[in-house]
Design a protein around this motif. Structure first.
Motif, mmCIF file in Angstrom:
data_model
loop_
_atom_site.group_PDB
_atom_site.id
_atom_site.type_symbol
_atom_site.label_atom_id
_atom_site.label_comp_id
_atom_site.label_asym_id
_atom_site.label_seq_id
_atom_site.Cartn_x
_atom_site.Cartn_y
_atom_site.Cartn_z
ATOM 1 N N PHE A 1 4.305 38.318 -27.037
ATOM 2 C CA PHE A 1 4.115 37.514 -25.783
ATOM 3 C C PHE A 1 3.712 36.035 -26.522
ATOM 4 O O PHE A 1 3.070 35.946 -27.332
ATOM 5 C CB PHE A 1 2.609 37.975 -25.269
ATOM 6 N N ILE B 1 12.365 38.814 -21.453
ATOM 7 C CA ILE B 1 12.220 39.674 -20.047
ATOM 8 C C ILE B 1 11.630 38.662 -18.930
ATOM 9 O O ILE B 1 12.188 38.769 -17.804
ATOM 10 C CB ILE B 1 11.273 40.726 -20.292
ATOM 11 N N ASP B 2 10.756 37.957 -19.077
ATOM 12 C CA ASP B 2 10.143 36.998 -18.243
ATOM 13 C C ASP B 2 9.725 35.797 -18.801
ATOM 14 O O ASP B 2 8.815 35.698 -19.612
ATOM 15 C CB ASP B 2 8.966 37.780 -17.485
ATOM 16 N N PHE C 1 -0.987 31.008 -28.284
ATOM 17 C CA PHE C 1 -1.196 32.034 -28.958
ATOM 18 C C PHE C 1 -0.061 33.119 -28.694
ATOM 19 O O PHE C 1 0.821 32.996 -27.660
ATOM 20 C CB PHE C 1 -2.466 32.886 -28.241
ATOM 21 N N TYR D 1 6.711 44.507 -28.312
ATOM 22 C CA TYR D 1 6.574 43.496 -27.152
ATOM 23 C C TYR D 1 5.814 42.108 -27.815
ATOM 24 O O TYR D 1 5.110 42.409 -28.605
ATOM 25 C CB TYR D 1 5.575 44.085 -26.124
ATOM 26 N N GLN E 1 -7.706 45.696 -20.538
ATOM 27 C CA GLN E 1 -8.374 45.358 -21.918
ATOM 28 C C GLN E 1 -9.450 44.416 -22.103
ATOM 29 O O GLN E 1 -9.138 43.218 -21.182
ATOM 30 C CB GLN E 1 -7.033 45.009 -22.748
ATOM 31 N N PHE F 1 -4.090 37.702 -17.760
ATOM 32 C CA PHE F 1 -5.521 37.563 -18.219
ATOM 33 C C PHE F 1 -6.287 36.756 -17.196
ATOM 34 O O PHE F 1 -5.862 36.276 -16.384
ATOM 35 C CB PHE F 1 -5.616 36.657 -19.397
ATOM 36 N N GLY F 2 -7.663 37.234 -17.198
ATOM 37 C CA GLY F 2 -8.529 36.795 -16.537
ATOM 38 C C GLY F 2 -8.929 35.490 -16.975
ATOM 39 O O GLY F 2 -8.613 34.886 -17.875
ATOM 40 N N TYR G 1 7.749 36.458 -22.234
ATOM 41 C CA TYR G 1 7.506 37.814 -23.201
ATOM 42 C C TYR G 1 8.873 38.154 -23.696
ATOM 43 O O TYR G 1 9.689 38.093 -22.736
ATOM 44 C CB TYR G 1 6.394 38.556 -22.651
ATOM 45 N N LEU H 1 -8.300 35.879 -30.158
ATOM 46 C CA LEU H 1 -8.909 37.004 -29.413
ATOM 47 C C LEU H 1 -8.885 38.407 -29.780
ATOM 48 O O LEU H 1 -8.033 38.720 -30.831
ATOM 49 C CB LEU H 1 -7.974 37.228 -28.021
ATOM 50 N N TYR I 1 1.189 32.720 -25.142
ATOM 51 C CA TYR I 1 0.666 32.534 -24.304
ATOM 52 C C TYR I 1 0.132 30.790 -24.639
ATOM 53 O O TYR I 1 -0.080 30.529 -25.724
ATOM 54 C CB TYR I 1 -0.968 33.123 -24.497
ATOM 55 N N ALA J 1 -3.177 44.954 -27.019
ATOM 56 C CA ALA J 1 -2.409 43.772 -27.306
ATOM 57 C C ALA J 1 -3.328 43.260 -28.499
ATOM 58 O O ALA J 1 -4.385 43.074 -28.625
ATOM 59 C CB ALA J 1 -2.546 42.853 -26.233
ATOM 60 N N PHE K 1 -11.384 41.332 -24.009
ATOM 61 C CA PHE K 1 -11.409 40.782 -25.191
ATOM 62 C C PHE K 1 -12.491 39.907 -25.343
ATOM 63 O O PHE K 1 -13.389 39.362 -24.559
ATOM 64 C CB PHE K 1 -10.032 39.666 -25.359
ATOM 65 N N ARG L 1 2.244 43.841 -29.126
ATOM 66 C CA ARG L 1 1.762 45.213 -28.601
ATOM 67 C C ARG L 1 2.932 46.306 -28.863
ATOM 68 O O ARG L 1 4.307 45.936 -28.658
ATOM 69 C CB ARG L 1 1.309 45.260 -27.283
ATOM 70 N N SER L 2 2.979 47.556 -28.794
ATOM 71 C CA SER L 2 3.671 48.752 -28.895
ATOM 72 C C SER L 2 3.808 48.872 -27.425
ATOM 73 O O SER L 2 2.881 49.229 -26.758
ATOM 74 C CB SER L 2 3.396 49.532 -29.825
ATOM 75 N N GLY L 3 5.016 49.288 -27.239
ATOM 76 C CA GLY L 3 5.231 49.861 -25.620
ATOM 77 C C GLY L 3 5.433 51.217 -25.478
ATOM 78 O O GLY L 3 5.552 51.697 -24.528
ATOM 79 N N LEU M 1 -13.007 37.809 -22.055
ATOM 80 C CA LEU M 1 -11.591 37.853 -21.278
ATOM 81 C C LEU M 1 -11.078 39.399 -20.623
ATOM 82 O O LEU M 1 -11.286 40.153 -21.857
ATOM 83 C CB LEU M 1 -10.545 36.950 -21.628
ATOM 84 N N TYR N 1 9.136 46.738 -17.290
ATOM 85 C CA TYR N 1 8.627 46.228 -18.401
ATOM 86 C C TYR N 1 6.951 45.924 -18.404
ATOM 87 O O TYR N 1 6.683 45.759 -17.265
ATOM 88 C CB TYR N 1 9.306 44.894 -19.152
ATOM 89 N N GLN N 2 6.494 45.921 -19.694
ATOM 90 C CA GLN N 2 5.046 45.818 -19.465
ATOM 91 C C GLN N 2 4.559 44.306 -19.608
ATOM 92 O O GLN N 2 5.468 43.529 -20.221
ATOM 93 C CB GLN N 2 4.439 46.584 -20.748
ATOM 94 N N LEU O 1 -5.920 31.129 -20.101
ATOM 95 C CA LEU O 1 -4.648 31.711 -20.782
ATOM 96 C C LEU O 1 -3.592 31.568 -19.846
ATOM 97 O O LEU O 1 -3.522 32.677 -18.800
ATOM 98 C CB LEU O 1 -5.271 33.048 -21.654
ATOM 99 N N ASN P 1 11.007 41.955 -25.074
ATOM 100 C CA ASN P 1 10.830 43.424 -25.441
ATOM 101 C C ASN P 1 12.035 43.618 -26.220
ATOM 102 O O ASN P 1 13.264 43.122 -25.859
ATOM 103 C CB ASN P 1 10.860 44.117 -24.098
ATOM 104 N N PHE Q 1 -3.754 39.814 -30.931
ATOM 105 C CA PHE Q 1 -3.511 38.438 -30.994
ATOM 106 C C PHE Q 1 -3.440 37.780 -32.345
ATOM 107 O O PHE Q 1 -4.164 38.043 -33.142
ATOM 108 C CB PHE Q 1 -4.379 37.689 -30.049
ATOM 109 N N GLY Q 2 -2.543 36.698 -32.475
ATOM 110 C CA GLY Q 2 -2.792 35.896 -33.517
ATOM 111 C C GLY Q 2 -3.930 34.813 -33.456
ATOM 112 O O GLY Q 2 -4.647 34.818 -32.368
#
Lengths: 114, 115
Positions: free
Chosen positions: B33, B55-56, B91, B31, A34, A104-105, B48, A44, B35, B104, A36, B95-97, A89, A99-100, B43, B50, B106-107
């Motif tokens: 996240f 999850i991580d 941030f 989902y 993606q 980011f770059g 994040y 973003l 950041y 995705a 941004f 997103r929907s999985g 980005l 899991y998804q 970033l 789920n 963002f706020g």
């Protein structure tokens, strides 16, 4: 661990010029990518989403390509305008442990000079 | 839908104080996240979730950072005690999985300044 790099970090072009922003990633097992846009002090905004099965996506003056095998994506901006000035980005989506996950770059700061 | 909503937009606090950042994801997104964005590091993914489950959290820098998602419509990121090096823009994204074509969103971010 996925690493996403964008080169150059900053780019300045005259108005009307076509330009290409680059994004490279180390693990090609992605399921989407993606692009941004971020304006100073703002959040973003999603520009384009390319699924792993696709080669490119287009929206107006923007065209994003994806080459999974080489771990690269490009964002082409045609006939650039001062309003295109922002940081761009790329973000790589992948499955991690079922899991998804999105990585980011580092971003490319674009300035279009009138 | 109003998009991802974060509050506050700006927060200035003194070193050592507790800071709580809030996020409301887009309805239906499973989902979420968190950041952190700084000039030096760009970033960084902190954690994040789920379906409200973390999850991580390998991106959480220290034990001073904690995040919760008590329900599908609310998440918090807490820093206790805060330090000047925590100053950054935080941030939240959702997103929907379902399926592959899931963008995705963002706020607007919370700009945190710890003095």
């Amino acid at each position: 661990k996925q690493e996403v790099t964008q080169i150059p970090a900053a780019l300045s072009v005259p108005e009307g010029e076509n330009l290409v922003l680059n994004c490279s990633f180390t693990d090609s097992a992605i399921y989407n990518l993606q692009w941004f846009r971020q304006d100073p002090g703002k959040g973003l905004t999603s520009l384009l989403l390319i699924q792993s099965s696709q080669r490119e996506q287009t929206s107006g003056r923007l065209n994003a390509s994806l080459d999974k095998s080489s771990g690269r994506s490009t964002l082409y901006i045609a006939a650039s305008q001062p309003g295109d000035s922002a940081t761009y980005l790329c973000a790589v989506g992948e499955l991690s442990g079922g899991y998804q996950k999105v990585t980011f770059g580092t971003g490319t700061k674009l300035q279009v000079i009138p | 839908d109003a998009g991802v909503i974060q509050s506050p937009r700006h927060e200035v606090t003194e070193m050592g104080q507790e800071v709580t950042l809030r996020c409301k994801p887009i309805s239906g997104h499973d989902y979420l996240f968190w950041y952190r964005q700084t000039m030096m590091r760009g970033l960084e993914l902190l954690i994040y979730f789920n379906n409200n489950v973390p999850i991580d959290d390998s991106g959480m820098p220290e034990d001073r950072f904690s995040a919760k998602m008590p329900n599908a419509s609310f998440s918090t990121l807490k820093i206790q005690p805060s330090e000047p090096r925590d100053s950054a823009v935080y941030f939240c994204a959702s997103r929907s999985g379902t399926g592959m074509n899931t963008e995705a969103f963002f706020g607007q971010g919370t700009r945190l300044t710890v003095v």
